[in-house]
Design a protein around this motif. Structure first.
Motif, PDB file in Angstrom:
ATOM      1  N   ALA A   1      12.049  -7.489  12.829  1.00 46.70           N
ATOM      2  CA  ALA A   1      12.789  -7.036  11.899  1.00 46.70           C
ATOM      3  C   ALA A   1      12.933  -8.108  10.840  1.00 46.70           C
ATOM      4  CB  ALA A   1      14.415  -6.673  12.163  1.00 46.70           C
ATOM      5  N   LEU A   2      12.842  -9.576  11.367  1.00 45.71           N
ATOM      6  CA  LEU A   2      13.121 -10.735  10.311  1.00 45.71           C
ATOM      7  C   LEU A   2      11.966 -10.711   9.676  1.00 45.71           C
ATOM      8  CD1 LEU A   2      15.510 -12.984  12.274  1.00 45.71           C
ATOM      9  CD2 LEU A   2      15.987 -11.752  10.274  1.00 45.71           C
ATOM     10  N   GLY A   3      10.560 -10.595  10.257  1.00 43.40           N
ATOM     11  CA  GLY A   3       9.431 -10.739   9.718  1.00 43.40           C
ATOM     12  C   GLY A   3       9.154  -9.584   8.722  1.00 43.40           C
ATOM     13  N   VAL A   4       9.560  -8.402   8.862  1.00 41.67           N
ATOM     14  CA  VAL A   4       9.444  -7.702   7.826  1.00 41.67           C
ATOM     15  C   VAL A   4      10.385  -7.985   6.784  1.00 41.67           C
ATOM     16  CG1 VAL A   4       9.924  -5.160   7.141  1.00 41.67           C
ATOM     17  CG2 VAL A   4       9.051  -5.633   9.544  1.00 41.67           C
ATOM     18  N   LEU A   5      11.524  -8.401   6.959  1.00 43.52           N
ATOM     19  CA  LEU A   5      12.280  -8.979   5.698  1.00 43.52           C
ATOM     20  C   LEU A   5      11.601 -10.033   4.794  1.00 43.52           C
ATOM     21  CD1 LEU A   5      15.812  -8.800   7.259  1.00 43.52           C
ATOM     22  CD2 LEU A   5      14.985  -7.345   5.381  1.00 43.52           C
ATOM     23  N   LEU A   6      10.916 -10.734   5.764  1.00 45.19           N
ATOM     24  CA  LEU A   6      10.378 -11.835   5.068  1.00 45.19           C
ATOM     25  C   LEU A   6       9.209 -11.577   4.022  1.00 45.19           C
ATOM     26  CD1 LEU A   6       9.849 -14.935   7.718  1.00 45.19           C
ATOM     27  CD2 LEU A   6      11.129 -15.027   5.552  1.00 45.19           C
ATOM     28  N   ALA A   7       8.426 -10.568   4.712  1.00 43.48           N
ATOM     29  CA  ALA A   7       7.267  -9.992   3.824  1.00 43.48           C
ATOM     30  C   ALA A   7       7.912  -9.034   2.728  1.00 43.48           C
ATOM     31  CB  ALA A   7       6.656  -8.788   4.636  1.00 43.48           C
ATOM     32  N   ILE A   8       9.039  -8.536   2.901  1.00 44.80           N
ATOM     33  CA  ILE A   8       9.780  -7.789   1.446  1.00 44.80           C
ATOM     34  C   ILE A   8      10.369  -8.782   0.589  1.00 44.80           C
ATOM     35  CG2 ILE A   8      11.914  -6.480   0.973  1.00 44.80           C
ATOM     36  CD1 ILE A   8      11.549  -5.025   3.545  1.00 44.80           C
ATOM     37  N   ALA A   9      10.770  -9.886   1.081  1.00 45.43           N
ATOM     38  CA  ALA A   9      11.138 -10.980   0.002  1.00 45.43           C
ATOM     39  C   ALA A   9      10.119 -11.942  -0.629  1.00 45.43           C
ATOM     40  CB  ALA A   9      12.133 -11.942   0.691  1.00 45.43           C
ATOM     41  N   GLU A  10       8.855 -11.990   0.145  1.00 52.68           N
ATOM     42  CA  GLU A  10       7.858 -12.763  -0.523  1.00 52.68           C
ATOM     43  C   GLU A  10       7.437 -12.498  -1.677  1.00 52.68           C
ATOM     44  OE1 GLU A  10       3.538 -14.333   1.057  1.00 52.68           O
ATOM     45  OE2 GLU A  10       3.988 -11.979   1.159  1.00 52.68           O
TER      46      GLU A  10
ATOM     47  N   GLN B   1       0.864  -1.102   0.039  1.00 53.07           N
ATOM     48  CA  GLN B   1      -0.071  -0.166   0.077  1.00 53.07           C
ATOM     49  C   GLN B   1       0.860   1.194  -0.069  1.00 53.07           C
ATOM     50  OE1 GLN B   1      -3.352  -0.130   2.913  1.00 53.07           O
ATOM     51  NE2 GLN B   1      -2.549  -2.158   3.284  1.00 53.07           N
ATOM     52  N   MET B   2       1.973   1.093   0.611  1.00 50.01           N
ATOM     53  CA  MET B   2       2.715   2.171   0.797  1.00 50.01           C
ATOM     54  C   MET B   2       3.553   2.748  -0.647  1.00 50.01           C
ATOM     55  SD  MET B   2       2.738   3.931   3.950  1.00 50.01           S
ATOM     56  CE  MET B   2       4.317   4.795   4.004  1.00 50.01           C
ATOM     57  N   ALA B   3       3.961   1.322  -0.980  1.00 47.75           N
ATOM     58  CA  ALA B   3       4.662   1.595  -2.438  1.00 47.75           C
ATOM     59  C   ALA B   3       3.642   2.310  -3.403  1.00 47.75           C
ATOM     60  CB  ALA B   3       5.156   0.213  -3.046  1.00 47.75           C
ATOM     61  N   ALA B   4       2.321   1.618  -3.446  1.00 47.02           N
ATOM     62  CA  ALA B   4       1.489   2.077  -4.456  1.00 47.02           C
ATOM     63  C   ALA B   4       1.049   3.568  -4.354  1.00 47.02           C
ATOM     64  CB  ALA B   4      -0.062   1.310  -4.408  1.00 47.02           C
ATOM     65  N   SER B   5       1.318   4.078  -3.052  1.00 45.48           N
ATOM     66  CA  SER B   5       0.914   5.552  -3.074  1.00 45.48           C
ATOM     67  C   SER B   5       2.478   6.505  -3.094  1.00 45.48           C
ATOM     68  CB  SER B   5       0.386   5.954  -1.778  1.00 45.48           C
ATOM     69  OG  SER B   5       0.980   5.383  -0.628  1.00 45.48           O
TER      70      SER B   5
ATOM     71  N   ALA C   1      14.679  -2.233   4.073  1.00 47.43           N
ATOM     72  CA  ALA C   1      15.256  -3.375   4.086  1.00 47.43           C
ATOM     73  C   ALA C   1      16.361  -3.274   4.899  1.00 47.43           C
ATOM     74  CB  ALA C   1      15.321  -4.153   3.039  1.00 47.43           C
ATOM     75  N   LEU C   2      17.503  -2.447   4.444  1.00 47.95           N
ATOM     76  CA  LEU C   2      18.730  -2.286   5.056  1.00 47.95           C
ATOM     77  C   LEU C   2      18.295  -1.944   6.463  1.00 47.95           C
ATOM     78  CD1 LEU C   2      20.442  -0.089   2.264  1.00 47.95           C
ATOM     79  CD2 LEU C   2      20.710  -2.344   2.671  1.00 47.95           C
ATOM     80  N   LEU C   3      17.619  -1.123   6.797  1.00 49.87           N
ATOM     81  CA  LEU C   3      17.264  -0.781   8.367  1.00 49.87           C
ATOM     82  C   LEU C   3      17.000  -2.012   9.029  1.00 49.87           C
ATOM     83  CD1 LEU C   3      17.031   1.290  10.645  1.00 49.87           C
ATOM     84  CD2 LEU C   3      14.635   1.544  10.077  1.00 49.87           C
ATOM     85  N   MET C   4      16.253  -2.904   8.419  1.00 54.10           N
ATOM     86  CA  MET C   4      15.794  -4.088   9.150  1.00 54.10           C
ATOM     87  C   MET C   4      16.964  -5.226   9.414  1.00 54.10           C
ATOM     88  SD  MET C   4      12.594  -3.748   9.979  1.00 54.10           S
ATOM     89  CE  MET C   4      12.837  -2.144  10.034  1.00 54.10           C
ATOM     90  N   VAL C   5      17.916  -5.115   8.548  1.00 48.74           N
ATOM     91  CA  VAL C   5      19.241  -5.889   8.395  1.00 48.74           C
ATOM     92  C   VAL C   5      19.940  -5.269   9.422  1.00 48.74           C
ATOM     93  CG1 VAL C   5      21.075  -6.450   7.308  1.00 48.74           C
ATOM     94  CG2 VAL C   5      18.902  -6.862   6.136  1.00 48.74           C
TER      95      VAL C   5
ATOM     96  N   LEU D   1      12.314   6.033   4.198  1.00 51.82           N
ATOM     97  CA  LEU D   1      13.236   5.221   3.624  1.00 51.82           C
ATOM     98  C   LEU D   1      12.974   4.552   2.309  1.00 51.82           C
ATOM     99  CD1 LEU D   1      14.660   3.771   7.023  1.00 51.82           C
ATOM    100  CD2 LEU D   1      15.485   5.609   5.756  1.00 51.82           C
ATOM    101  N   ARG D   2      11.630   4.409   2.081  1.00 52.96           N
ATOM    102  CA  ARG D   2      11.222   3.456   1.061  1.00 52.96           C
ATOM    103  C   ARG D   2      11.908   2.355   0.867  1.00 52.96           C
ATOM    104  NH1 ARG D   2      10.217   8.538  -3.564  1.00 52.96           N
ATOM    105  NH2 ARG D   2       9.014   9.900  -1.909  1.00 52.96           N
ATOM    106  N   ARG D   3      12.494   1.814  -0.439  1.00 53.96           N
ATOM    107  CA  ARG D   3      13.309   0.842  -0.627  1.00 53.96           C
ATOM    108  C   ARG D   3      14.401   0.395   0.483  1.00 53.96           C
ATOM    109  NH1 ARG D   3      11.615  -1.594  -5.364  1.00 53.96           N
ATOM    110  NH2 ARG D   3      10.476  -0.435  -6.735  1.00 53.96           N
TER     111      ARG D   3
END
Length: 405
Positions: free
Chosen positions: A217-226, A77-81, A189-193, A184-186
Motif C-alpha cells: 500500500a505504501l508503494g502504491v501511495l508513493l507512485a500516486i504522489a510521484e 494507463q488507467m487514468a488515460a482510459s 489512495a484512500l483505500l491504500m491509507v 475507486l479511481r482517485r
C-alpha cells in the motif's frame, strides 16, 4: 517480493536504484534462509547474529518495490482510459497478460523441478515428504500458498516451496489492484491509507502476516504522489554532494530494518508496520533514480546485475540449498552437510549454483517470455482501443497507401 521491472512507458528507462534495492532484498532473504535450510540444523554464529539482526525484511522491501513499480505503470494507463470501459478492459487485460508471462512460467518450472527432486533425489528427506510438497505445489499453482503457509505455521510440514507464499500474495495484489482502481479511481489512495492504518492497529496473527499489505500500500501511495510538486520538492538532491557518504542514510535504514526483524524485537506489536515504512523510505530514495543509494561503480553494477535476476534467485535458492544437503548426505550418510565441508565452502557452492541457475533462467526463460507477453498484451490492448481512434488511423493509412480516385 518485487519480481522484475514492469512495462515502462516509452522513454522511461529501468531504474537502477530500484534494481539495487531488489538485490539487497533477495540477498537478505537468501541469507536468512541459509540457517536451517542450507546449514542444518544451523550455525551457532549465524543463530546469534539473527537473534540481534535478521534479514527477512527483504520480503517487505520487495512488496514496497512492487507496489511502487506496478502502480507507477498501471495508474497513468488507467487514468488515460477512464470513462471508456472497452479501453479500461484492454488496459487491465494487457496488464494481466504481461504479469502472467513474466511470473508464472518460471514459478511453475521451479515448482515442477522441486516435485521432481522430492520424488527422485530425496534420500535425506531434505525436500520433505511427497504429500506435503504435492499440497504445496497445488497451493502455488492456485496462488493460495500464503493461506496454506499461515495454516501450516508451526503446525505441520509445508514443503520445499514455502517461499511461494509471498509470490501468491503479490499475484493476488496484481489481480485485484486494477479492478480496485477501475472502481475507486482517485479514491484508491484512500483505500491504500486505510489498508496501512488498519494493519497498524491490529494484532498480527499468522493469517494476517500472510496477507500483510502495508508495504504494498505504501508503494502504491508513493507512485500516486510521484507526479506531484511535493514529490519534486522533497527530492534529496543534497545527497549527491556527499560522495560515498550518501550511502550512510540507506545503510542506517537497512541496519534499523535488520534490528527490527530480529528475534529481540519479535514481540513489538508495531514492528511490521515500522518495517513497511522504512522499506517505503528506501523506495522513495530509489524512486528518483539519481544514485542517492550508491554512486556508480563496480559495486552498483553488481547489485544491478543481481537485482535484474532477483526473481529467479528467489525461486531457486531454496531448491539449491536442499540439493546440496542431499548431495552431502549421499557422500557421508549424514544430513549435516557441515560435517563434510566448512560453512564457507558450502555457502560458496550455494552462491555459485544459485547465480548460474538464475542467469540461465533469466536469459533463456524470463527475458524471451517477458517479450512474448509484452507483444501479446500490446496486440490485446490494440484490439480494444477506441473505435474512433482506430478508424482514424485506418483512414490515414488508406489515404496514404491507396488514394481514392
Amino acid at each position: 517480493m518485487s519480481i522484475g521491472p514492469e512495462y515502462a512507458p516509452p522513454g522511461r528507462r529501468r531504474n537502477r536504484d530500484i534494481e539495487c534495492l531488489r538485490a539487497i532484498a533477495v540477498v537478505g532473504v537468501a541469507f536468512h534462509h541459509m540457517q536451517g535450510n542450507l546449514f542444518h540444523p544451523g550455525l551457532p554464529l549465524v543463530g546469534r547474529l539473527l537473534q540481534h539482526a535478521d534479514f527477512w525484511f527483504g520480503v517487505d522491501l520487495f512488496f514496497a518495490i512492487s507496489g511502487f513499480v506496478i502502480a507507477r505503470s498501471l495508474l497513468p494507463q488507467m487514468a488515460a482510459s477512464a470513462g471508456n470501459l472497452r479501453e479500461q478492459a484492454g488496459v487491465i487485460g494487457a496488464f494481466w497478460i504481461r504479469r502472467f508471462w513474466r511470473l508464472l512460467p518460471s514459478a511453475w518450472l521451479w515448482l515442477g523441478l522441486i516435485m521432481l527432486a522430492v520424488v527422485t533425489f530425496n534420500r535425506s528427506n531434505a525436500f520433505g515428504s511427497v504429500h506435503a510438497n504435492l499440497m504445496a505445489t497445488l497451493a502455488g499453482l492456485l496462488d493460495v500458498a500464503n493461506f496454506r503457509f499461515a495454516e501450516a505455521f508451526f503446525r505441520y510440514e509445508y514443503g520445499a516451496s514455502f517461499v511461494y507464499w509471498s509470490l501468491s500474495l503479490e499475484e493476488q495484489f496484481y489481480l485485484l489492484l486494477p479492478l480496485l482502481v477501475a472502481c475507486l479511481r482517485r479514491r484508491i489512495a484512500l483505500l491504500m491509507v486505510a489498508l496501512f492504518v488498519i494493519q497498524l492497529c491490529v494484532f498480527r496473527t499468522p493469517l494476517l502476516m500472510s496477507v500483510r499489505t502495508d508495504a504494498l500500500a505504501l508503494g502504491v501511495l508513493l507512485a500516486i504522489a510521484e507526479p506531484g510538486r511535493s514529490y519534486a520538492t522533497l527530492n534529496p538532491g543534497f545527497l549527491l554532494r556527499l560522495g560515498w557518504l550518501r550511502t550512510l542514510l540507506p545503510c542506517v535504514l537497512l541496519v534499523v530494518l535488520a534490528v527490527l526483524a530480529s528475534a529481540d524485537h519479535g514481540s513489538w506489536r508495531f514492528r511490521i508496520s515500522a518495517i513497511a515504512m522504512l522499506c517505503a523510505a528506501l523506495v522513495w530514495l530509489a524512486s528518483y533514480d539519481r544514485n542517492y543509494l550508491l554512486p556508480e561503480g563496480w559495486c552498483k553494477r553488481l547489485l544491478v546485475w543481481i537485482g535484474a535476476r532477483s526473481y529467479a534467485i528467489y525461486l531457486i535458492h531454496i531448491p539449491v540449498y536442499f540439493l546440496l544437503r542431499e548431495l552431502c548426505f549421499r557422500l557421508s550418510a549424514t544430513d549435516d552437510a557441515l560435517q563434510i565441508m566448512p560453512a564457507w565452502l558450502l555457502s560458496g557452492l550455494a552462491v555459485a549454483m544459485v547465480a548460474l541457475l538464475a542467469e540461465l533462467n533469466y536469459r533463456y526463460l524470463e527475458q524471451p517470455l517477458r517479450q512474448r507477453g509484452k507483444n501479446i498484451a500490446d496486440r490485446f490492448r490494440h484490439r480494444r482501443a477506441r473505435p474512433s481512434s482506430t478508424a482514424v488511423n485506418v483512414m490515414k493509412t488508406t489515404d496514404t497507401v491507396e488514394p481514392m480516385t
